[in-house]
Design a protein around this motif. Structure first.
Motif, PDB file in Angstrom:
ATOM      1  N   PHE A 113       0.804  -1.225   0.000  1.00  0.00           N
ATOM      2  CA  PHE A 113       0.000   0.000   0.000  1.00  0.00           C
ATOM      3  C   PHE A 113       0.838   1.277   0.000  1.00  0.00           C
ATOM      4  N   PRO A 114       1.895   1.380   0.820  1.00  0.00           N
ATOM      5  CA  PRO A 114       2.658   2.642   0.801  1.00  0.00           C
ATOM      6  C   PRO A 114       3.220   2.997  -0.576  1.00  0.00           C
ATOM      7  N   SER A 115       3.631   2.011  -1.351  1.00  0.00           N
ATOM      8  CA  SER A 115       4.179   2.321  -2.677  1.00  0.00           C
ATOM      9  C   SER A 115       3.083   2.646  -3.678  1.00  0.00           C
ATOM     10  N   GLN A 116       1.837   2.323  -3.361  1.00  0.00           N
ATOM     11  CA  GLN A 116       0.721   2.589  -4.264  1.00  0.00           C
ATOM     12  C   GLN A 116      -0.122   3.790  -3.825  1.00  0.00           C
ATOM     13  N   PHE A 117       0.165   4.330  -2.657  1.00  0.00           N
ATOM     14  CA  PHE A 117      -0.620   5.429  -2.093  1.00  0.00           C
ATOM     15  C   PHE A 117      -0.409   6.713  -2.879  1.00  0.00           C
ATOM     16  N   ASP A 118      -1.495   7.420  -3.153  1.00  0.00           N
ATOM     17  CA  ASP A 118      -1.441   8.710  -3.840  1.00  0.00           C
ATOM     18  C   ASP A 118      -2.522   9.610  -3.243  1.00  0.00           C
ATOM     19  N   ALA A 119      -2.117  10.524  -2.365  1.00  0.00           N
ATOM     20  CA  ALA A 119      -3.066  11.392  -1.657  1.00  0.00           C
ATOM     21  C   ALA A 119      -3.776  12.359  -2.603  1.00  0.00           C
ATOM     22  N   SER A 120      -3.198  12.612  -3.753  1.00  0.00           N
ATOM     23  CA  SER A 120      -3.813  13.571  -4.674  1.00  0.00           C
ATOM     24  C   SER A 120      -4.997  12.974  -5.442  1.00  0.00           C
ATOM     25  N   ARG A 121      -5.116  11.675  -5.455  1.00  0.00           N
ATOM     26  CA  ARG A 121      -6.229  11.023  -6.160  1.00  0.00           C
ATOM     27  C   ARG A 121      -7.360  10.722  -5.182  1.00  0.00           C
ATOM     28  N   SER A 122      -8.566  10.712  -5.687  1.00  0.00           N
ATOM     29  CA  SER A 122      -9.719  10.455  -4.817  1.00  0.00           C
ATOM     30  C   SER A 122      -9.772   8.990  -4.369  1.00  0.00           C
ATOM     31  N   GLY A 123      -9.236   8.078  -5.157  1.00  0.00           N
ATOM     32  CA  GLY A 123      -9.243   6.656  -4.802  1.00  0.00           C
ATOM     33  C   GLY A 123      -8.117   6.253  -3.870  1.00  0.00           C
ATOM     34  N   LEU A 124      -7.220   7.187  -3.567  1.00  0.00           N
ATOM     35  CA  LEU A 124      -6.076   7.002  -2.668  1.00  0.00           C
ATOM     36  C   LEU A 124      -4.994   6.074  -3.200  1.00  0.00           C
ATOM     37  N   ILE A 125      -5.158   5.511  -4.390  1.00  0.00           N
ATOM     38  CA  ILE A 125      -4.083   4.711  -4.956  1.00  0.00           C
ATOM     39  C   ILE A 125      -3.740   5.241  -6.341  1.00  0.00           C
ATOM     40  N   LYS A 126      -2.494   4.970  -6.752  1.00  0.00           N
ATOM     41  CA  LYS A 126      -2.034   5.427  -8.060  1.00  0.00           C
ATOM     42  C   LYS A 126      -2.834   4.762  -9.166  1.00  0.00           C
ATOM     43  N   LYS A 127      -2.923   5.465 -10.271  1.00  0.00           N
ATOM     44  CA  LYS A 127      -3.585   4.898 -11.441  1.00  0.00           C
ATOM     45  C   LYS A 127      -2.709   3.759 -11.961  1.00  0.00           C
ATOM     46  N   PRO A 128      -3.277   2.569 -12.117  1.00  0.00           N
ATOM     47  CA  PRO A 128      -2.457   1.444 -12.583  1.00  0.00           C
ATOM     48  C   PRO A 128      -1.990   1.639 -14.028  1.00  0.00           C
ATOM     49  N   SER A 129      -0.798   1.122 -14.318  1.00  0.00           N
ATOM     50  CA  SER A 129      -0.255   1.253 -15.670  1.00  0.00           C
ATOM     51  C   SER A 129      -0.866   0.223 -16.619  1.00  0.00           C
ATOM     52  N   ALA A 130      -1.395  -0.859 -16.083  1.00  0.00           N
ATOM     53  CA  ALA A 130      -2.037  -1.901 -16.896  1.00  0.00           C
ATOM     54  C   ALA A 130      -3.547  -1.821 -16.691  1.00  0.00           C
ATOM     55  N   PRO A 131      -4.327  -2.294 -17.662  1.00  0.00           N
ATOM     56  CA  PRO A 131      -5.783  -2.290 -17.495  1.00  0.00           C
ATOM     57  C   PRO A 131      -6.216  -3.155 -16.295  1.00  0.00           C
ATOM     58  N   PHE A 132      -7.321  -2.752 -15.676  1.00  0.00           N
ATOM     59  CA  PHE A 132      -7.790  -3.436 -14.466  1.00  0.00           C
ATOM     60  C   PHE A 132      -8.040  -4.923 -14.707  1.00  0.00           C
ATOM     61  N   TYR A 133      -8.592  -5.274 -15.863  1.00  0.00           N
ATOM     62  CA  TYR A 133      -8.919  -6.676 -16.105  1.00  0.00           C
ATOM     63  C   TYR A 133      -7.671  -7.561 -16.087  1.00  0.00           C
ATOM     64  N   LYS A 134      -6.510  -7.023 -16.501  1.00  0.00           N
ATOM     65  CA  LYS A 134      -5.270  -7.815 -16.445  1.00  0.00           C
ATOM     66  C   LYS A 134      -4.848  -8.044 -15.000  1.00  0.00           C
ATOM     67  N   TRP A 135      -4.997  -7.023 -14.171  1.00  0.00           N
ATOM     68  CA  TRP A 135      -4.694  -7.172 -12.745  1.00  0.00           C
ATOM     69  C   TRP A 135      -5.651  -8.196 -12.123  1.00  0.00           C
ATOM     70  N   ALA A 136      -6.923  -8.115 -12.481  1.00  0.00           N
ATOM     71  CA  ALA A 136      -7.928  -9.009 -11.913  1.00  0.00           C
ATOM     72  C   ALA A 136      -7.663 -10.464 -12.312  1.00  0.00           C
ATOM     73  N   ILE A 137      -7.281 -10.672 -13.563  1.00  0.00           N
ATOM     74  CA  ILE A 137      -6.977 -12.039 -14.021  1.00  0.00           C
ATOM     75  C   ILE A 137      -5.778 -12.591 -13.261  1.00  0.00           C
ATOM     76  N   SER A 138      -4.732 -11.794 -13.120  1.00  0.00           N
ATOM     77  CA  SER A 138      -3.543 -12.242 -12.382  1.00  0.00           C
ATOM     78  C   SER A 138      -3.873 -12.560 -10.925  1.00  0.00           C
TER      79      SER A 138
END
Length: 161
Positions: free
Chosen positions: A52-77
């Motif tokens: 979480f600390p490496s993915q945290f982004d206080a400037s975004r409303s979702g509190l995490i960085k925008k992923p570089s890969a599409p969500f469905y690829k993360w979900a499949i993995s």
């Protein structure tokens, strides 16, 4: 920190971590054989907390960085990783020993090579030979584990007989 450690210290830490993992897993499984789900949940929770600390982004409303890969690829993995872990936990239902379980879990190079081959990747003779030797080692260790259990149960039958 790693740069300040010598090769011997790095090997000792890796070996010590692996050995302590085997002893801890064996103790947990002997005490509570059905604890695989809890172990998998704890693994996912620990991974989430430590990343979480490496993915945290206080400037975004979702509190995490925008992923570089599409969500469905993360979900499949994530789904595949979870499924493999659940199947690995299920292996304890077959009463295999923890060392053999660990050997079988680390047998991913064969599936990785097969998936690469299906996608058109070619492998050197040394790579293919290495995976073949690994396969032979896994088969021998699994066979030895089964043989030791058969001989132990036969000796128990003879004693109880």
């Amino acid at each position: 920190m790693i740069e300040t450690l010598g090769p011997a210290a790095i090997v000792a830490l890796i070996f010590g971590g692996c050995c302590s993992n085997v002893f801890a897993l064996e103790a947990i499984v002997k005490r509570e054989a059905d604890s695989g789900l809890l172990i998998t949940f704890t693994q996912f929770l620990l991974t989430t907390i430590t990343s979480f600390p490496s993915q945290f982004d206080a400037s975004r409303s979702g509190l995490i960085k925008k992923p570089s890969a599409p969500f469905y690829k993360w979900a499949i993995s994530a789904a595949m990783f979870f499924a493999v872990n659940m199947l690995n936990n299920w292996a304890f239902a077959f009463k295999i020993s923890v060392p053999v379980h660990i050997i079988l879990r680390s047998f991913g190079s064969v599936t990785t090579m097969a998936a690469g081959w299906l996608r058109g990747r070619t492998y050197s003779t040394l790579q293919t030979f290495s995976v073949a030797m690994l396969t032979v080692g896994v088969v021998i260790s699994a066979w030895a584990d089964v043989s030791s259990k058969v001989s132990t149960s036969e000796s128990r039958i003879a004693i109880d007989g």
